[in-house]
Motif scaffolding. Structure first.
Motif, short mmCIF file in Angstrom:
data_model
loop_
_atom_site.label_atom_id
_atom_site.label_comp_id
_atom_site.label_asym_id
_atom_site.label_seq_id
_atom_site.Cartn_x
_atom_site.Cartn_y
_atom_site.Cartn_z
N ARG A 1 0.87 -1.18 0.00
CA ARG A 1 0.00 0.00 0.00
C ARG A 1 0.90 1.23 0.00
O ARG A 1 1.87 1.29 0.74
CB ARG A 1 -0.91 -0.02 1.21
CG ARG A 1 -1.90 -1.20 1.11
CD ARG A 1 -2.69 -1.38 2.35
NE ARG A 1 -3.72 -0.36 2.45
CZ ARG A 1 -4.51 -0.26 3.52
NH1 ARG A 1 -4.38 -1.07 4.54
NH2 ARG A 1 -5.43 0.68 3.56
N GLN B 1 3.72 -2.66 3.92
CA GLN B 1 3.49 -4.05 3.59
C GLN B 1 3.60 -4.86 4.88
O GLN B 1 4.09 -4.35 5.88
CB GLN B 1 4.52 -4.49 2.54
CG GLN B 1 4.11 -5.62 1.65
CD GLN B 1 4.83 -6.91 2.02
OE1 GLN B 1 5.67 -6.95 2.90
NE2 GLN B 1 4.46 -7.97 1.36
N THR B 2 3.14 -6.11 4.88
CA THR B 2 3.13 -6.89 6.12
C THR B 2 4.49 -7.03 6.79
O THR B 2 4.57 -7.19 7.99
CB THR B 2 2.54 -8.29 5.88
OG1 THR B 2 3.32 -8.95 4.87
CG2 THR B 2 1.10 -8.22 5.46
N GLY B 3 5.58 -6.93 6.02
CA GLY B 3 6.92 -7.08 6.58
C GLY B 3 7.58 -5.80 7.04
O GLY B 3 8.70 -5.81 7.55
N PRO C 1 6.63 -6.70 11.73
CA PRO C 1 5.34 -7.15 11.20
C PRO C 1 4.27 -6.06 11.37
O PRO C 1 4.23 -5.38 12.40
CB PRO C 1 5.00 -8.37 12.05
CG PRO C 1 6.29 -8.80 12.65
CD PRO C 1 7.14 -7.57 12.78
N ILE C 2 3.45 -5.90 10.34
CA ILE C 2 2.38 -4.90 10.36
C ILE C 2 1.09 -5.57 9.89
O ILE C 2 1.08 -6.25 8.87
CB ILE C 2 2.70 -3.72 9.42
CG1 ILE C 2 3.98 -3.01 9.87
CG2 ILE C 2 1.53 -2.72 9.37
CD1 ILE C 2 4.46 -1.95 8.89
N GLU C 3 0.01 -5.34 10.62
CA GLU C 3 -1.31 -5.80 10.19
C GLU C 3 -1.85 -4.73 9.23
O GLU C 3 -2.65 -3.88 9.61
CB GLU C 3 -2.23 -6.00 11.38
CG GLU C 3 -1.79 -7.12 12.30
CD GLU C 3 -2.69 -7.25 13.51
OE1 GLU C 3 -3.32 -8.31 13.64
OE2 GLU C 3 -2.75 -6.29 14.30
N VAL C 4 -1.39 -4.78 8.00
CA VAL C 4 -1.65 -3.73 7.01
C VAL C 4 -3.15 -3.47 6.83
O VAL C 4 -3.56 -2.32 6.68
CB VAL C 4 -1.00 -4.10 5.66
CG1 VAL C 4 -1.32 -3.07 4.60
CG2 VAL C 4 0.50 -4.22 5.83
N GLU C 5 -3.95 -4.51 6.87
CA GLU C 5 -5.38 -4.33 6.61
C GLU C 5 -6.07 -3.42 7.62
O GLU C 5 -7.13 -2.87 7.34
CB GLU C 5 -6.09 -5.69 6.55
CG GLU C 5 -6.11 -6.46 7.86
CD GLU C 5 -4.88 -7.32 8.13
OE1 GLU C 5 -4.98 -8.18 9.02
OE2 GLU C 5 -3.83 -7.14 7.48
#
Length: 115
Positions: free
Chosen positions: A12, A28-30, A81-85
């Motif tokens: 994103r 991004q999730t990473g 780590p990221i909870e992008v949503e």
């Protein structure tokens, strides 16, 4: 890491500006990568801290500290780590060196994260 993240499927992109500072953040999730220009130097004894505002959290998530170069350019890479949503916005504030667990300083800017 930065090039892989920016080109990854599902990344994103957040654009902020055109007022100063302006730039892009890739999420991004990473982790994330922020590339920006036009940052003023932080106040003496302070640094900038990036925040992720998530729909599923009551408080902003600290995403690392950074300082712009003398020309106001900033490159910030955060590999966590990221909870992008759930991320709905980003913000930058000035904070004590090393950062803090919750914002205490002046918010320099914020920008929405669009799907």
């Amino acid at each position: 890491f930065a090039l892989r993240l920016m080109a990854a499927p599902g990344v994103r992109e957040v654009r902020f500006g055109p007022k100063q500072p302006s730039g892009r953040l890739f999420l991004q999730t990473g982790g994330l990568v922020m590339i920006a220009a036009g940052f003023p130097q932080p106040p003496a004894g302070r640094t900038y801290e990036l925040w992720l505002i998530a729909a599923n959290r009551p408080a902003p998530i600290p995403a690392g500290v950074f300082d712009p170069d003398p020309g106001g350019h900033a490159l910030h890479i955060w590999q966590q780590p990221i909870e992008v949503e759930f991320i709905k916005a980003i913000a930058v504030s000035d904070e004590p060196p090393g950062g803090v667990p919750a914002p205490t300083g002046k918010i320099l800017f914020s920008a929405p994260v669009t799907p």
